[in-house]
Design a protein around this motif. Structure first.
Motif, PDB file in Angstrom:
ATOM      1  N   TYR A 197      35.741  43.224  56.710  1.00  0.00           N
ATOM      2  CA  TYR A 197      34.719  44.091  56.113  1.00  0.00           C
ATOM      3  C   TYR A 197      35.172  44.670  54.778  1.00  0.00           C
ATOM      4  O   TYR A 197      34.344  44.888  53.879  1.00  0.00           O
ATOM      5  N   ASN A 198      36.464  44.902  54.619  1.00  0.00           N
ATOM      6  CA  ASN A 198      36.964  45.383  53.336  1.00  0.00           C
ATOM      7  C   ASN A 198      36.743  44.343  52.250  1.00  0.00           C
ATOM      8  O   ASN A 198      36.433  44.682  51.102  1.00  0.00           O
ATOM      9  N   ASN A 199      36.860  43.070  52.598  1.00  0.00           N
ATOM     10  CA  ASN A 199      36.604  41.988  51.646  1.00  0.00           C
ATOM     11  C   ASN A 199      35.125  41.797  51.362  1.00  0.00           C
ATOM     12  O   ASN A 199      34.761  41.064  50.436  1.00  0.00           O
ATOM     13  N   LEU A 200      34.269  42.415  52.168  1.00  0.00           N
ATOM     14  CA  LEU A 200      32.821  42.306  51.970  1.00  0.00           C
ATOM     15  C   LEU A 200      32.221  43.558  51.334  1.00  0.00           C
ATOM     16  O   LEU A 200      31.000  43.647  51.183  1.00  0.00           O
ATOM     17  N   LEU A 201      33.066  44.484  50.946  1.00  0.00           N
ATOM     18  CA  LEU A 201      32.563  45.761  50.438  1.00  0.00           C
ATOM     19  C   LEU A 201      31.678  45.590  49.216  1.00  0.00           C
ATOM     20  O   LEU A 201      30.692  46.302  49.039  1.00  0.00           O
ATOM     21  N   ASP A 202      31.988  44.639  48.360  1.00  0.00           N
ATOM     22  CA  ASP A 202      31.206  44.414  47.139  1.00  0.00           C
ATOM     23  C   ASP A 202      30.197  43.274  47.277  1.00  0.00           C
ATOM     24  O   ASP A 202      29.534  42.905  46.300  1.00  0.00           O
ATOM     25  N   PHE A 203      30.077  42.730  48.473  1.00  0.00           N
ATOM     26  CA  PHE A 203      29.138  41.636  48.693  1.00  0.00           C
ATOM     27  C   PHE A 203      27.701  42.164  48.681  1.00  0.00           C
ATOM     28  O   PHE A 203      27.387  43.144  49.344  1.00  0.00           O
ATOM     29  N   ASP A 204      26.828  41.514  47.914  1.00  0.00           N
ATOM     30  CA  ASP A 204      25.425  41.907  47.817  1.00  0.00           C
ATOM     31  C   ASP A 204      24.558  40.803  48.400  1.00  0.00           C
ATOM     32  O   ASP A 204      24.313  39.789  47.754  1.00  0.00           O
ATOM     33  N   ASP A 205      24.098  41.011  49.637  1.00  0.00           N
ATOM     34  CA  ASP A 205      23.325  39.959  50.293  1.00  0.00           C
ATOM     35  C   ASP A 205      21.924  39.789  49.716  1.00  0.00           C
ATOM     36  O   ASP A 205      21.246  38.802  50.006  1.00  0.00           O
ATOM     37  N   LYS A 206      21.492  40.716  48.882  1.00  0.00           N
ATOM     38  CA  LYS A 206      20.173  40.574  48.247  1.00  0.00           C
ATOM     39  C   LYS A 206      20.204  39.486  47.169  1.00  0.00           C
ATOM     40  O   LYS A 206      19.191  38.858  46.896  1.00  0.00           O
ATOM     41  N   LYS A 207      21.363  39.276  46.558  1.00  0.00           N
ATOM     42  CA  LYS A 207      21.465  38.350  45.430  1.00  0.00           C
ATOM     43  C   LYS A 207      21.581  36.891  45.854  1.00  0.00           C
ATOM     44  O   LYS A 207      21.447  35.999  45.011  1.00  0.00           O
ATOM     45  N   ILE A 208      21.824  36.632  47.123  1.00  0.00           N
ATOM     46  CA  ILE A 208      22.083  35.249  47.549  1.00  0.00           C
ATOM     47  C   ILE A 208      20.883  34.633  48.261  1.00  0.00           C
ATOM     48  O   ILE A 208      20.929  33.452  48.635  1.00  0.00           O
TER      49      ILE A 208
END
Length: 310
Positions: A197-208
């Motif tokens: 989850y720390n590696n997903l902190l900046d992941f933006d699922d709206k953009k994909i």
């Protein structure tokens, strides 16, 4: 066919492939091994099918070819405290497909393994369809889950030298004080999910979303809202609420959306084979077999009249 596959960290995982070899392949990383005796009875108290892995495989393999393994169980037995990143998980799953001679596949995952399916989808062009249960594909609760996994890891570290409480092994859900429960498991097991989850902190699922050009289904139980107490950061993970909030935009991006109705249809109940198979099997038949692989035809398109939008 069963095979032992070596993953990126050198650990070995048993993988199975069964069903109709002429049909589409469904990847099931949720296929836990059956348990018997007292352990099975304890799982039943929690509303968990002790043979859920076998029941999922059996329920799908009469129509599809099923690529199955217990990825979560493997990680608890072989924790990857610093290596469980989305990139490494995707490498593992694609390597498994390669080792089993599977070129393309559909994916079904539940809870954090649903999240994994989304991460895999943006890293490969081999996915034919995606089913995410118990984790929303749009504005997912990544920050909330980072808080929960951080607190879980901290507790595991703090309690690693304390004596094990045997009460928890046989306790019923209603007997547990969830606000004051103490985590007493290997810190390595908990840290790996903090790492993810720390590696997903900046992941933006709206953009994909626009890049997910294949049939997609997301579902959750109507009571899938988990309120965590102070020990876990005072956060609420509202899976059902997020799906309902974003249902219209999800439809516009081509997702089929289902809120599963029923008494006590919470996160646990909505993951059991008896609840899931009647939903995902007809959906897979509609979108993989009846569509003949063409996502622009027939039931492959989501629409306001689609029966999976409920």
């Amino acid at each position: 066919m069963n095979k032992i596959v070596t993953l990126h960290d050198g650990s070995q995982l048993e993988v199975g492939l069964t069903g109709d070899p002429t049909s589409k392949v469904i990847m099931l990383p949720i296929a836990k091994k059956s348990v018997l005796g007292q352990e099975a009875e304890q799982l039943k108290l929690w509303g968990v099918d002790p043979e859920r892995g076998r029941n999922f495989v059996d329920g799908l393999s009469d129509t599809f070819q099923v690529l199955y393994f217990d990825y979560e169980g493997h990680l608890f037995a072989n924790p990857q405290p610093d290596l469980l990143t989305p990139e490494n998980i995707a490498k593992d799953l694609l390597h498994i497909a390669d080792e089993m001679k599977v070129a393309t596949f559909s994916y079904y995952g539940y809870s954090w393994l649903a999240l994994v399916g989304l991460q895999l989808a943006i890293r490969t062009n081999r996915m034919e369809s995606l089913i995410m249960g118990g984790f929303p594909p749009y504005e997912g609760p990544y920050k909330e889950m980072l808080t929960v996994t951080t607190k879980t890891f901290e507790q595991a570290l703090f309690n690693q030298n304390t004596s094990y409480d045997p009460f928890m092994e046989n306790a019923k859900p209603e007997q547990i004080d969830w606000d004051n429960i103490q985590v007493q498991i290997d810190p390595k097991q908990t840290k790996q999910f903090f790492t993810m989850y720390n590696n997903l902190l900046d992941f933006d699922d709206k953009k994909i979303q626009e890049g997910l050009n294949f049939p997609k289904l997301t579902f959750a139980g109507q009571e899938d809202t988990i309120v965590y107490g102070e020990n876990f950061g005072n956060v609420t993970v509202d899976i059902a609420g997020l799906l309902q909030k974003h249902e219209q935009v999800l439809r516009e991006f081509g997702w089929n959306v289902m809120i599963m109705r029923g008494e006590s249809m919470d996160h646990t109940k909505a993951m059991q084979p008896e609840a899931v198979l009647p939903l995902i099997k007809p959906w897979l038949i509609d979108h993989l077999l009846n569509c003949s692989g063409n996502p622009s035809s027939g039931n492959c398109n989501a629409s306001s009249a689609d029966p999976y939008h409920q």
